[in-house]
Motif scaffolding. Structure first.
Motif, PDB file in Angstrom:
ATOM      1  N   GLY A   1       0.793  -1.219   0.000  1.00 46.06           N
ATOM      2  CA  GLY A   1       0.000   0.000   0.000  1.00 46.06           C
ATOM      3  C   GLY A   1       0.822   1.263   0.000  1.00 46.06           C
ATOM      4  N   THR A   2       2.142   1.132  -0.101  1.00 43.91           N
ATOM      5  CA  THR A   2       3.013   2.307  -0.134  1.00 43.91           C
ATOM      6  C   THR A   2       3.887   2.279  -1.386  1.00 43.91           C
ATOM      7  OG1 THR A   2       4.857   1.278   1.083  1.00 43.91           O
ATOM      8  CG2 THR A   2       3.097   2.322   2.382  1.00 43.91           C
ATOM      9  N   PHE A   3       4.434   3.450  -1.712  1.00 40.87           N
ATOM     10  CA  PHE A   3       5.290   3.597  -2.887  1.00 40.87           C
ATOM     11  C   PHE A   3       6.589   4.293  -2.488  1.00 40.87           C
ATOM     12  CE2 PHE A   3       1.063   3.126  -4.528  1.00 40.87           C
ATOM     13  CZ  PHE A   3       1.204   2.483  -5.748  1.00 40.87           C
ATOM     14  N   THR A   4       7.655   4.001  -3.249  1.00 43.20           N
ATOM     15  CA  THR A   4       8.957   4.630  -3.035  1.00 43.20           C
ATOM     16  C   THR A   4       9.399   5.320  -4.317  1.00 43.20           C
ATOM     17  OG1 THR A   4       9.614   2.954  -1.413  1.00 43.20           O
ATOM     18  CG2 THR A   4      11.377   4.246  -2.433  1.00 43.20           C
ATOM     19  N   ASP A   5       9.834   6.570  -4.207  1.00 39.41           N
ATOM     20  CA  ASP A   5      10.330   7.314  -5.356  1.00 39.41           C
ATOM     21  C   ASP A   5      11.700   6.764  -5.752  1.00 39.41           C
ATOM     22  OD1 ASP A   5      11.360   9.148  -7.174  1.00 39.41           O
ATOM     23  OD2 ASP A   5      10.531  10.883  -6.129  1.00 39.41           O
ATOM     24  N   VAL A   6      11.768   6.151  -6.948  1.00 39.13           N
ATOM     25  CA  VAL A   6      13.023   5.537  -7.424  1.00 39.13           C
ATOM     26  C   VAL A   6      13.508   6.231  -8.696  1.00 39.13           C
ATOM     27  CG1 VAL A   6      12.556   3.290  -6.372  1.00 39.13           C
ATOM     28  CG2 VAL A   6      11.714   3.768  -8.681  1.00 39.13           C
ATOM     29  N   THR A   7      13.095   7.478  -8.886  1.00 42.50           N
ATOM     30  CA  THR A   7      13.397   8.198 -10.125  1.00 42.50           C
ATOM     31  C   THR A   7      14.887   8.242 -10.426  1.00 42.50           C
ATOM     32  OG1 THR A   7      11.469   9.598  -9.711  1.00 42.50           O
ATOM     33  CG2 THR A   7      13.059  10.366 -11.346  1.00 42.50           C
ATOM     34  N   GLU A   8      15.691   8.679  -9.473  1.00 47.71           N
ATOM     35  CA  GLU A   8      17.131   8.806  -9.713  1.00 47.71           C
ATOM     36  C   GLU A   8      17.771   7.450  -9.944  1.00 47.71           C
ATOM     37  OE1 GLU A   8      19.496  12.223  -7.896  1.00 47.71           O
ATOM     38  OE2 GLU A   8      18.033  11.782  -6.312  1.00 47.71           O
ATOM     39  N   LYS A   9      17.439   6.479  -9.115  1.00 48.69           N
ATOM     40  CA  LYS A   9      18.000   5.144  -9.267  1.00 48.69           C
ATOM     41  C   LYS A   9      17.670   4.544 -10.631  1.00 48.69           C
ATOM     42  CE  LYS A   9      17.663   0.433  -7.463  1.00 48.69           C
ATOM     43  NZ  LYS A   9      16.993  -0.462  -6.483  1.00 48.69           N
ATOM     44  N   ALA A  10      16.426   4.761 -11.088  1.00 50.51           N
ATOM     45  CA  ALA A  10      15.992   4.182 -12.349  1.00 50.51           C
ATOM     46  C   ALA A  10      16.494   4.968 -13.558  1.00 50.51           C
ATOM     47  CB  ALA A  10      14.465   4.115 -12.384  1.00 50.51           C
ATOM     48  N   GLY A  11      16.853   6.232 -13.365  1.00 42.76           N
ATOM     49  CA  GLY A  11      17.371   7.042 -14.471  1.00 42.76           C
ATOM     50  C   GLY A  11      16.308   7.516 -15.434  1.00 42.76           C
ATOM     51  N   VAL A  12      15.137   7.910 -14.894  1.00 46.30           N
ATOM     52  CA  VAL A  12      14.031   8.285 -15.777  1.00 46.30           C
ATOM     53  C   VAL A  12      13.460   9.668 -15.450  1.00 46.30           C
ATOM     54  CG1 VAL A  12      13.349   5.925 -16.353  1.00 46.30           C
ATOM     55  CG2 VAL A  12      12.453   6.992 -14.260  1.00 46.30           C
ATOM     56  N   LYS A  13      14.299  10.576 -14.963  1.00 42.05           N
ATOM     57  CA  LYS A  13      13.793  11.912 -14.633  1.00 42.05           C
ATOM     58  C   LYS A  13      13.385  12.700 -15.868  1.00 42.05           C
ATOM     59  CE  LYS A  13      18.344  14.150 -14.570  1.00 42.05           C
ATOM     60  NZ  LYS A  13      19.326  14.909 -13.746  1.00 42.05           N
ATOM     61  N   GLY A  14      13.921  12.338 -17.005  1.00 42.41           N
ATOM     62  CA  GLY A  14      13.535  12.972 -18.256  1.00 42.41           C
ATOM     63  C   GLY A  14      14.283  14.259 -18.540  1.00 42.41           C
ATOM     64  N   GLU A  15      14.098  14.707 -19.787  1.00 40.68           N
ATOM     65  CA  GLU A  15      14.668  15.971 -20.236  1.00 40.68           C
ATOM     66  C   GLU A  15      13.578  16.723 -20.990  1.00 40.68           C
ATOM     67  OE1 GLU A  15      17.620  16.991 -19.455  1.00 40.68           O
ATOM     68  OE2 GLU A  15      18.442  15.118 -18.634  1.00 40.68           O
ATOM     69  N   GLY A  16      13.585  18.032 -20.881  1.00 40.39           N
ATOM     70  CA  GLY A  16      12.640  18.817 -21.650  1.00 40.39           C
ATOM     71  C   GLY A  16      11.266  18.906 -21.018  1.00 40.39           C
ATOM     72  N   TYR A  17      10.355  19.507 -21.752  1.00 37.92           N
ATOM     73  CA  TYR A  17       9.010  19.808 -21.264  1.00 37.92           C
ATOM     74  C   TYR A  17       8.090  18.636 -21.605  1.00 37.92           C
ATOM     75  CZ  TYR A  17       5.416  23.111 -19.704  1.00 37.92           C
ATOM     76  OH  TYR A  17       4.434  23.744 -19.005  1.00 37.92           O
ATOM     77  N   GLY A  18       7.704  17.857 -20.579  1.00 32.62           N
ATOM     78  CA  GLY A  18       6.950  16.634 -20.798  1.00 32.62           C
ATOM     79  C   GLY A  18       5.466  16.850 -21.036  1.00 32.62           C
ATOM     80  N   MET A  19       4.875  15.887 -21.721  1.00 32.69           N
ATOM     81  CA  MET A  19       3.447  15.919 -22.027  1.00 32.69           C
ATOM     82  C   MET A  19       2.779  14.579 -21.726  1.00 32.69           C
ATOM     83  SD  MET A  19       1.935  18.703 -23.287  1.00 32.69           S
ATOM     84  CE  MET A  19       2.718  20.162 -22.637  1.00 32.69           C
ATOM     85  N   GLY A  20       3.102  13.552 -22.500  1.00 31.51           N
ATOM     86  CA  GLY A  20       2.436  12.255 -22.369  1.00 31.51           C
ATOM     87  C   GLY A  20       3.429  11.126 -22.224  1.00 31.51           C
ATOM     88  N   VAL A  21       2.912   9.928 -21.934  1.00 32.64           N
ATOM     89  CA  VAL A  21       3.759   8.753 -21.768  1.00 32.64           C
ATOM     90  C   VAL A  21       3.040   7.547 -22.344  1.00 32.64           C
ATOM     91  CG1 VAL A  21       2.847   8.413 -19.426  1.00 32.64           C
ATOM     92  CG2 VAL A  21       4.992   7.301 -20.082  1.00 32.64           C
ATOM     93  N   ALA A  22       3.798   6.655 -22.970  1.00 32.63           N
ATOM     94  CA  ALA A  22       3.260   5.410 -23.521  1.00 32.63           C
ATOM     95  C   ALA A  22       4.188   4.267 -23.127  1.00 32.63           C
ATOM     96  CB  ALA A  22       3.139   5.490 -25.043  1.00 32.63           C
ATOM     97  N   ILE A  23       3.612   3.193 -22.624  1.00 37.10           N
ATOM     98  CA  ILE A  23       4.383   2.039 -22.171  1.00 37.10           C
ATOM     99  C   ILE A  23       4.247   0.906 -23.175  1.00 37.10           C
ATOM    100  CG2 ILE A  23       4.715   0.366 -20.317  1.00 37.10           C
ATOM    101  CD1 ILE A  23       5.300   3.272 -19.516  1.00 37.10           C
ATOM    102  N   GLY A  24       5.361   0.286 -23.538  1.00 35.68           N
ATOM    103  CA  GLY A  24       5.327  -0.856 -24.452  1.00 35.68           C
ATOM    104  C   GLY A  24       6.651  -1.593 -24.457  1.00 35.68           C
ATOM    105  N   ASP A  25       6.596  -2.872 -24.693  1.00 33.98           N
ATOM    106  CA  ASP A  25       7.812  -3.701 -24.787  1.00 33.98           C
ATOM    107  C   ASP A  25       8.236  -3.741 -26.247  1.00 33.98           C
ATOM    108  OD1 ASP A  25       9.840  -5.544 -24.579  1.00 33.98           O
ATOM    109  OD2 ASP A  25       8.538  -7.244 -24.110  1.00 33.98           O
TER     110      ASP A  25
END
Length: 334
Positions: free
Chosen positions: A97-121
């Motif tokens: 029931g809890t979450f941990t911010d792993v942004t830095e560890k995962a390397g997904v902070k992004g660059e630029g002005y974000g809008m949308g996201v799509a997930i796919g393999d």
């Protein structure tokens, strides 16, 4: 025992208890999902300030629990994430029931002005990857299977298509297999022509500036990328005639609406007719006779308004066929 026999039919006739109301509880703060979208609002009323941002629920580490990825804006006028307050954020689901911010560890902070996201393999390795649609260059993060991601945007050629020499403002995207080759292709919805701090003046009076209506901005075409199967993509918008259709793209939906075996695309536009882009098949001449190859030739545009239906003649004209995918499965064209 006689009184028991009398009670049974009475119990059977009794009405079931009334269902209680469905109630939702705000748990974001308690669960650790602490995130504030920052669009960097300015006195110049730049159009992207009104648009951010997307969110994705997906299991990035394949542990059976949905994780959360949130897209964020950037500083204006630089359109860069100059501070952590502009970072995109990845929250790992701890399963309790809890979450941990792993942004830095995962390397997904992004660059630029974000809008949308799509997930796919996109590479069929069993691990979901992240595509981020940006006002600035788009980004693709490849899942490394160890809780981290690698930015493979340059390698895959997915930074974004150009229009009149400038990268188009991308607002959303979706993965789908448009050519039935077993690999995910990418459709990117683009919004309008825009430059930072160059918005037209819109306001209730000459002294008050307000955000402009979308009609004040020229429309853009969308972009279709074919997955080459080698870790790269090719922009086939021209080949598939996607680039002929202009609009202020927003959301995207996929479905084989005419049951011909090919996935079609519906694009929701801002303040414009909504185009449906069905795929059509191609006739090839071989040995002096025409043969239906069930191969994708292009997309065509059909305007759909609220409550409208596709005309029967359009349904008949599209035809139907089953694409050949693997010889050993014997799925030749029907």
């Amino acid at each position: 025992m006689r009184w028991r026999r009398l009670l049974l039919p009475i119990a059977a006739l009794a009405a079931p208890p009334a269902a209680g109301p469905i109630v939702f509880e705000e748990l974001a703060g308690r669960s650790g999902l602490r995130f504030v979208t920052d669009s960097s609002p300015t006195p110049n009323k730049n159009q992207p300030e009104t648009m951010v941002a997307g969110v994705a629920l997906f299991d990035y580490d394949n542990d059976g629990y949905l994780d959360v990825y949130l897209v964020n804006g950037a500083a204006i006028p630089s359109l860069r994430k100059v501070s952590p307050k502009y970072w995109n954020r990845l929250f790992h689901n701890n399963g309790n029931g809890t979450f941990t911010d792993v942004t830095e560890k995962a390397g997904v902070k992004g660059e630029g002005y974000g809008m949308g996201v799509a997930i796919g393999d996109y590479d069929n390795d069993g691990w979901p990857d992240i595509f981020v649609a940006n006002v600035t260059d788009n980004q693709l993060f490849h899942n490394n299977h160890d809780g981290t991601f690698t930015d493979v945007t340059a390698k895959t050629h997915l930074s974004g298509a150009l229009h009149e020499g400038k990268k188009m403002w991308s607002i959303s995207a979706g993965w789908f297999d448009f050519d039935n080759d077993g690999r995910l292709d990418l459709f990117v919805s683009n919004y309008c022509k825009w430059e930072v701090n160059k918005d037209p003046f819109c306001g209730p009076n000459p002294d008050t500036r307000a955000y402009c209506h979308p009609k004040n901005y020229p429309a853009l075409p969308n972009t279709l990328y074919r997955n080459n199967g080698d870790g790269t993509f090719t922009d086939v918008s021209g080949e598939m005639e996607i680039d002929k259709f202009y609009g202020k793209g927003m959301g995207i939906a996929f479905a084989d609406y005419d049951h011909d075996g090919f996935t079609d695309v519906f694009v929701a536009n801002d303040n414009a007719p909504q185009p449906a882009l069905p795929q059509s098949r191609r006739q090839e001449v071989r040995g002096g006779r025409a043969a239906s190859r069930c191969r994708l030739s292009r997309f065509r545009r059909i305007h759909l308004r609220h409550g409208s239906r596709l005309p029967r003649r359009e349904q008949r004209r599209l035809g139907g066929c089953l694409a050949h995918r693997h010889r050993r499965r014997n799925l030749s064209a029907l």
